[in-house]
Design a protein around this motif. Structure first.
Motif, PDB file in Angstrom:
ATOM      1  N   GLN A   1       0.743  -1.000   0.047  1.00 55.03           N
ATOM      2  CA  GLN A   1      -0.068   0.074   0.043  1.00 55.03           C
ATOM      3  C   GLN A   1       0.842   1.257   0.046  1.00 55.03           C
ATOM      4  N   GLN A   2       1.895   1.356   0.780  1.00 55.18           N
ATOM      5  CA  GLN A   2       2.993   2.436   0.867  1.00 55.18           C
ATOM      6  C   GLN A   2       3.619   2.591  -0.626  1.00 55.18           C
TER       7      GLN A   2
ATOM      8  N   GLU B   1       2.223   1.737  -3.361  1.00 57.78           N
ATOM      9  CA  GLU B   1       1.137   2.233  -4.296  1.00 57.78           C
ATOM     10  C   GLU B   1       1.250   3.894  -4.118  1.00 57.78           C
ATOM     11  N   SER B   2       0.975   4.151  -2.915  1.00 60.22           N
ATOM     12  CA  SER B   2       0.999   5.474  -2.631  1.00 60.22           C
ATOM     13  C   SER B   2       2.211   6.428  -3.320  1.00 60.22           C
ATOM     14  N   ILE B   3       3.279   5.969  -2.989  1.00 59.53           N
ATOM     15  CA  ILE B   3       4.526   6.512  -3.731  1.00 59.53           C
ATOM     16  C   ILE B   3       4.647   6.653  -4.952  1.00 59.53           C
ATOM     17  N   GLN B   4       4.103   5.320  -5.576  1.00 61.81           N
ATOM     18  CA  GLN B   4       4.135   5.582  -6.933  1.00 61.81           C
ATOM     19  C   GLN B   4       2.974   6.614  -7.449  1.00 61.81           C
ATOM     20  N   GLU B   5       1.854   6.669  -6.677  1.00 61.65           N
ATOM     21  CA  GLU B   5       0.949   7.899  -7.136  1.00 61.65           C
ATOM     22  C   GLU B   5       1.386   9.110  -7.006  1.00 61.65           C
ATOM     23  N   ASP B   6       2.112   9.429  -5.799  1.00 58.75           N
ATOM     24  CA  ASP B   6       2.880  10.467  -5.607  1.00 58.75           C
ATOM     25  C   ASP B   6       3.859  10.837  -6.895  1.00 58.75           C
TER      26      ASP B   6
ATOM     27  N   GLU C   1       3.837  10.110  -9.901  1.00 59.64           N
ATOM     28  CA  GLU C   1       3.113  10.280 -11.200  1.00 59.64           C
ATOM     29  C   GLU C   1       2.682  11.680 -11.204  1.00 59.64           C
TER      30      GLU C   1
END
Length: 76
Positions: free
Chosen positions: A61-62, A64-69, A71
């Motif tokens: 989950q962390q 994925e959150s970093i990947q979103e940030d 992007e």
């Protein structure tokens, strides 16, 4: 899986206390140690693996959150 000696002592005492509360009989040190060994051999690996799976989910989950940030930071 091995615990420190003081941790093992606490667990063995808890096993003895629990046994007395449930059965109103004393559980000797050898019996408590045998019960401890049984749980450590048969239950601890299962509990450990569940904990690993839990932390794996948190890490994913962390990530994925970093990947979103990342992007969001990309220039378009």
């Amino acid at each position: 899986m091995r615990l420190r000696s003081d941790q093992k002592t606490v667990i063995i005492q808890k096993l003895q206390d629990y046994y007395y509360q449930e059965h109103e009989k004393e559980l000797g040190i050898i019996g408590a140690e045998n019960l401890y060994d049984f749980f450590m051999k048969n239950c601890a690996p299962l509990i450990y693996n569940l904990a690993i799976e839990d932390i794996q989910g948190v890490i994913l989950q962390q990530f994925e959150s970093i990947q979103e940030d990342i992007e969001v930071l990309k220039k378009r």
